[in-house]
Design an enzyme around this catalytic site. Structure first.
Site, PDB file in Angstrom:
ATOM      1  N   ASP A 272      -0.565   3.542  -1.935  1.00 52.60           N
ATOM      2  CA  ASP A 272      -1.871   2.686  -2.021  1.00 52.60           C
ATOM      3  C   ASP A 272      -2.745   4.002  -2.224  1.00 52.60           C
ATOM      4  OD1 ASP A 272      -1.498   0.059  -1.265  1.00 52.60           O
ATOM      5  OD2 ASP A 272      -1.288   0.509   1.200  1.00 52.60           O
TER       6      ASP A 272
ATOM      7  N   ASP B 234       1.112  -8.276   1.007  1.00 51.65           N
ATOM      8  CA  ASP B 234       1.031  -6.910   1.633  1.00 51.65           C
ATOM      9  C   ASP B 234      -0.196  -6.869   2.721  1.00 51.65           C
ATOM     10  OD1 ASP B 234       0.690  -4.311   1.918  1.00 51.65           O
ATOM     11  OD2 ASP B 234      -0.378  -3.866   0.009  1.00 51.65           O
TER      12      ASP B 234
ATOM     13  N   SER C  54       0.081  -5.478   7.029  1.00 49.99           N
ATOM     14  CA  SER C  54       0.332  -5.261   8.058  1.00 49.99           C
ATOM     15  C   SER C  54       1.311  -6.293   8.743  1.00 49.99           C
ATOM     16  CB  SER C  54      -0.759  -5.367   9.098  1.00 49.99           C
ATOM     17  OG  SER C  54      -1.722  -4.504   9.106  1.00 49.99           O
TER      18      SER C  54
ATOM     19  N   SER D  37       4.195   1.196   7.706  1.00 43.27           N
ATOM     20  CA  SER D  37       4.163   1.559   9.407  1.00 43.27           C
ATOM     21  C   SER D  37       5.337   0.785   9.648  1.00 43.27           C
ATOM     22  CB  SER D  37       2.877   1.333   9.943  1.00 43.27           C
ATOM     23  OG  SER D  37       1.768   2.193   9.346  1.00 43.27           O
TER      24      SER D  37
END
Length: 247
Positions: free
Chosen positions: A52, A201, A203, A224
């Protein structure tokens, strides 16, 4: 790891990329452990790295510039998502730095068609040769899906964002699944479903994957969550098992 893409046409590259349903957000890891991460990815035969690029203007965060693309091994597939206010010079610099896929936000430029056209003329180095640079568009949660239609002939990737870039606000599960269904219907109506790599895309978590994949998504992006508890290899294995079970 990307040798199999050498010499392929665009449609062939899309078909091959669909065999890799996970794009790994490498910037979410600890940079000092990059070599260790790359060893894990080679062992798992997972070549797709997601980067990103944020400029602090299109969204609040500032991450890295195109220079970071060149620091990653050219044997990987570098999947670059631009979230910047003035994308044209960053598009050019990203290709020069070795990007294999370049995805643009549809919201921030009146010259989207020009940039996609230019990208369509570019190639990227892979082991043993070259492959065409694949072109993508990405849509924020509130962006009307009709923005896809004017450039549907000029892209290989359509990316749905489940979050607002740089903010924590995320679509509910039902809203995300509804949006995916609407994009799938739009692509089917245009006769482009098989030619497009449909990506989600933002979380995402392991519990959401079965419904997302079953809804017709080809690839998910995660950062993450994959690096959680410093267990990249184990987390990727769990995600891949869940993805393949849902297909």
């Amino acid at each position: 790891m990307n040798r199999s893409f050498s010499g392929l046409h665009r449609a062939e590259c899309v078909s091959l990329l669909k065999r890799y349903p996970l794009s790994i957000g490498i910037l979410a890891g600890q940079w000092l452990k990059l070599g260790e991460y790359l060893q894990d990815l080679r062992a798992l035969e997972q070549p797709v790295l997601h980067l990103d690029l944020m400029d602090g203007h299109f969204c609040p965060q500032f991450t890295v510039g195109p220079w970071a693309i060149a620091q990653l091994p050219q044997q990987m597939i570098k999947d670059v998502h631009l979230m910047v206010d003035n994308p044209w010079p960053v598009v050019q610099a990203s290709v020069k730095a070795g990007a294999h896929c370049v995805t643009l936000q549809v919201e921030n430029t009146p010259h989207l068609h020009h940039m996609l056209h230019w990208l369509g003329e570019q190639n990227a180095e892979v082991s043993g040769g070259k492959m065409p640079v694949l072109r993508g568009i990405s849509l924020c949660p509130a962006t009307p899906l009709e923005h896809i239609l004017p450039v549907i002939e000029d892209v290989e990737i359509v990316q749905i964002l489940a979050v607002n870039p740089g903010y924590g606000s995320k679509l509910s599960r039902s809203a995300l699944l509804r949006r995916i269904a609407q994009v799938v219907a739009l692509l089917n109506a245009a006769g482009k479903r098989d030619a497009i790599l449909l990506t989600v895309d933002g979380s995402l978590n392991l519990e959401e994957l079965p419904e997302i994949i079953a809804s017709g998504v080809d690839r998910v992006v995660s950062g993450s969550a994959l690096f959680r508890n410093d267990a990249l290899a184990d987390n990727i294995s769990r995600w891949l098992t869940t993805i393949h079970s849902a297909k």
